[in-house]
Design a protein around this motif. Structure first.
Motif, PDB file in Angstrom:
ATOM      1  N   SER A 155       0.831  -1.213   0.000  1.00  0.00           N
ATOM      2  CA  SER A 155       0.000   0.000   0.000  1.00  0.00           C
ATOM      3  C   SER A 155       0.862   1.258   0.000  1.00  0.00           C
ATOM      4  CB  SER A 155      -0.967  -0.008   1.178  1.00  0.00           C
ATOM      5  OG  SER A 155      -0.274  -0.025   2.392  1.00  0.00           O
ATOM      6  N   ARG A 156       1.996   1.225   0.691  1.00  0.00           N
ATOM      7  CA  ARG A 156       2.915   2.373   0.644  1.00  0.00           C
ATOM      8  C   ARG A 156       3.439   2.596  -0.770  1.00  0.00           C
ATOM      9  NH1 ARG A 156       5.240  -0.285   4.996  1.00  0.00           N
ATOM     10  NH2 ARG A 156       4.380   0.468   6.935  1.00  0.00           N
ATOM     11  N   THR A 157       3.845   1.504  -1.418  1.00  0.00           N
ATOM     12  CA  THR A 157       4.369   1.604  -2.778  1.00  0.00           C
ATOM     13  C   THR A 157       3.293   2.110  -3.732  1.00  0.00           C
ATOM     14  OG1 THR A 157       5.893  -0.208  -2.323  1.00  0.00           O
ATOM     15  CG2 THR A 157       5.489   0.323  -4.632  1.00  0.00           C
ATOM     16  N   LEU A 158       2.091   1.577  -3.619  1.00  0.00           N
ATOM     17  CA  LEU A 158       0.983   2.024  -4.461  1.00  0.00           C
ATOM     18  C   LEU A 158       0.700   3.506  -4.247  1.00  0.00           C
ATOM     19  CD1 LEU A 158      -1.309   1.097  -6.401  1.00  0.00           C
ATOM     20  CD2 LEU A 158      -2.694   0.764  -4.363  1.00  0.00           C
ATOM     21  N   ASP A 159       0.732   3.945  -3.002  1.00  0.00           N
ATOM     22  CA  ASP A 159       0.480   5.350  -2.682  1.00  0.00           C
ATOM     23  C   ASP A 159       1.552   6.249  -3.277  1.00  0.00           C
ATOM     24  OD1 ASP A 159      -0.798   7.568  -1.260  1.00  0.00           O
ATOM     25  OD2 ASP A 159       0.964   7.508   0.032  1.00  0.00           O
ATOM     26  N   LYS A 160       2.806   5.893  -3.095  1.00  0.00           N
ATOM     27  CA  LYS A 160       3.910   6.754  -3.539  1.00  0.00           C
ATOM     28  C   LYS A 160       4.110   6.732  -5.050  1.00  0.00           C
ATOM     29  CE  LYS A 160       5.237   7.801   0.631  1.00  0.00           C
ATOM     30  NZ  LYS A 160       4.654   8.962   1.216  1.00  0.00           N
ATOM     31  N   GLN A 161       3.962   5.573  -5.670  1.00  0.00           N
ATOM     32  CA  GLN A 161       4.295   5.436  -7.085  1.00  0.00           C
ATOM     33  C   GLN A 161       3.129   5.702  -8.024  1.00  0.00           C
ATOM     34  OE1 GLN A 161       7.421   4.974  -8.094  1.00  0.00           O
ATOM     35  NE2 GLN A 161       8.033   4.981  -5.952  1.00  0.00           N
ATOM     36  N   LEU A 162       1.915   5.503  -7.562  1.00  0.00           N
ATOM     37  CA  LEU A 162       0.781   5.598  -8.478  1.00  0.00           C
ATOM     38  C   LEU A 162      -0.258   6.639  -8.046  1.00  0.00           C
ATOM     39  CD1 LEU A 162      -0.457   4.267 -11.031  1.00  0.00           C
ATOM     40  CD2 LEU A 162      -1.663   2.743  -9.484  1.00  0.00           C
ATOM     41  N   LEU A 163      -0.767   6.517  -6.835  1.00  0.00           N
ATOM     42  CA  LEU A 163      -1.898   7.338  -6.423  1.00  0.00           C
ATOM     43  C   LEU A 163      -1.574   8.824  -6.309  1.00  0.00           C
ATOM     44  CD1 LEU A 163      -3.558   4.992  -3.801  1.00  0.00           C
ATOM     45  CD2 LEU A 163      -4.197   5.363  -6.175  1.00  0.00           C
ATOM     46  N   GLN A 164      -0.371   9.162  -5.859  1.00  0.00           N
ATOM     47  CA  GLN A 164      -0.017  10.580  -5.764  1.00  0.00           C
ATOM     48  C   GLN A 164      -0.054  11.240  -7.134  1.00  0.00           C
ATOM     49  OE1 GLN A 164       3.757  10.928  -3.814  1.00  0.00           O
ATOM     50  NE2 GLN A 164       2.869  10.704  -1.785  1.00  0.00           N
ATOM     51  N   HIS A 165       0.498  10.584  -8.129  1.00  0.00           N
ATOM     52  CA  HIS A 165       0.562  11.166  -9.466  1.00  0.00           C
ATOM     53  C   HIS A 165      -0.809  11.186 -10.142  1.00  0.00           C
ATOM     54  CE1 HIS A 165       4.833  11.083  -8.908  1.00  0.00           C
ATOM     55  NE2 HIS A 165       4.807   9.773  -8.724  1.00  0.00           N
ATOM     56  N   LEU A 166      -1.556  10.087 -10.011  1.00  0.00           N
ATOM     57  CA  LEU A 166      -2.880  10.045 -10.634  1.00  0.00           C
ATOM     58  C   LEU A 166      -3.861  11.004  -9.959  1.00  0.00           C
ATOM     59  CD1 LEU A 166      -3.333   6.235 -11.329  1.00  0.00           C
ATOM     60  CD2 LEU A 166      -2.767   8.049 -12.950  1.00  0.00           C
ATOM     61  N   GLY A 167      -3.789  11.133  -8.641  1.00  0.00           N
ATOM     62  CA  GLY A 167      -4.668  12.067  -7.931  1.00  0.00           C
ATOM     63  C   GLY A 167      -4.404  13.508  -8.323  1.00  0.00           C
ATOM     64  N   THR A 168      -3.132  13.860  -8.413  1.00  0.00           N
ATOM     65  CA  THR A 168      -2.776  15.225  -8.801  1.00  0.00           C
ATOM     66  C   THR A 168      -3.178  15.503 -10.245  1.00  0.00           C
ATOM     67  OG1 THR A 168      -0.935  15.162  -7.255  1.00  0.00           O
ATOM     68  CG2 THR A 168      -0.880  16.871  -8.928  1.00  0.00           C
ATOM     69  N   ALA A 169      -2.951  14.548 -11.134  1.00  0.00           N
ATOM     70  CA  ALA A 169      -3.328  14.724 -12.540  1.00  0.00           C
ATOM     71  C   ALA A 169      -4.842  14.839 -12.695  1.00  0.00           C
ATOM     72  CB  ALA A 169      -2.796  13.565 -13.385  1.00  0.00           C
ATOM     73  N   SER A 170      -5.583  14.041 -11.941  1.00  0.00           N
ATOM     74  CA  SER A 170      -7.039  14.102 -12.001  1.00  0.00           C
ATOM     75  C   SER A 170      -7.564  15.449 -11.512  1.00  0.00           C
ATOM     76  CB  SER A 170      -7.624  12.976 -11.160  1.00  0.00           C
ATOM     77  OG  SER A 170      -9.016  13.068 -11.100  1.00  0.00           O
ATOM     78  N   ALA A 171      -7.037  15.920 -10.398  1.00  0.00           N
ATOM     79  CA  ALA A 171      -7.453  17.225  -9.875  1.00  0.00           C
ATOM     80  C   ALA A 171      -7.099  18.341 -10.855  1.00  0.00           C
ATOM     81  CB  ALA A 171      -6.810  17.490  -8.520  1.00  0.00           C
ATOM     82  N   PHE A 172      -5.905  18.287 -11.417  1.00  0.00           N
ATOM     83  CA  PHE A 172      -5.477  19.316 -12.366  1.00  0.00           C
ATOM     84  C   PHE A 172      -6.362  19.328 -13.607  1.00  0.00           C
ATOM     85  CE2 PHE A 172      -2.881  20.708 -15.994  1.00  0.00           C
ATOM     86  CZ  PHE A 172      -2.594  21.994 -15.575  1.00  0.00           C
TER      87      PHE A 172
END
Length: 106
Positions: free
Chosen positions: A13-30
Motif C-alpha cells: 500500500s505504501r508503494t501504491l500510494d507513492k508510485q501511483l496514487l499521488q501522481h494520478l490524484g494530482t493529474a485528475s485534480a489538475f
C-alpha cells in the motif's frame, strides 16, 4: 497456513500510494480544474461543479497530508488512524453522489 502477510500488505500500500496514487490524484485534480476553468461550466455556475471542486481539494489534501504520512508509519498492530482519516473522504464522495442521483441538480 497463512493466506496473507500483513507487513507485505502495508508495504504494497505504501508503494501504491507513492508510485501511483499521488501522481494520478494530482493529474485528475489538475484536469478537473482546467476543464472547469477553460469551459463554459466554470467553477461557480452550477452548484455541483463547485461541490466536486471542494471535495477534490479536500480529498487531495487529506491524502497528501494525513493518509500518506500515516501510511508511512503504519504497522500491522496500529492502523486506527488510517480508518479515521479515510472516513471523511468516503463520506464526501457518497454525499455528492447521493445529492446528484436524488435529482437535486440545477
Amino acid at each position: 497456513m497463512v493466506l496473507w502477510d500483513t507487513a507485505a500488505g502495508y508495504e504494497a500500500s505504501r508503494t501504491l500510494d507513492k508510485q501511483l496514487l499521488q501522481h494520478l490524484g494530482t493529474a485528475s485534480a489538475f484536469s478537473g480544474l482546467m476543464l472547469a476553468a477553460l469551459t463554459s461550466w466554470g467553477y461557480f455556475r452550477y452548484w455541483w461543479v463547485f461541490g466536486k471542486f471542494a471535495i477534490t481539494i479536500v480529498q487531495l489534501n487529506l491524502g497528501i497530508f494525513v493518509l500518506s504520512p500515516q501510511l508511512d508509519v503504519a504497522t500491522p498492530g496500529r492502523s486506527g488512524s488510517l480508518a479515521v482519516a479515510s472516513g471523511p473522504m468516503a463520506s464526501a464522495a457518497v454525499l455528492l453522489l447521493t445529492r446528484c442521483c436524488a435529482g437535486g441538480q440545477s
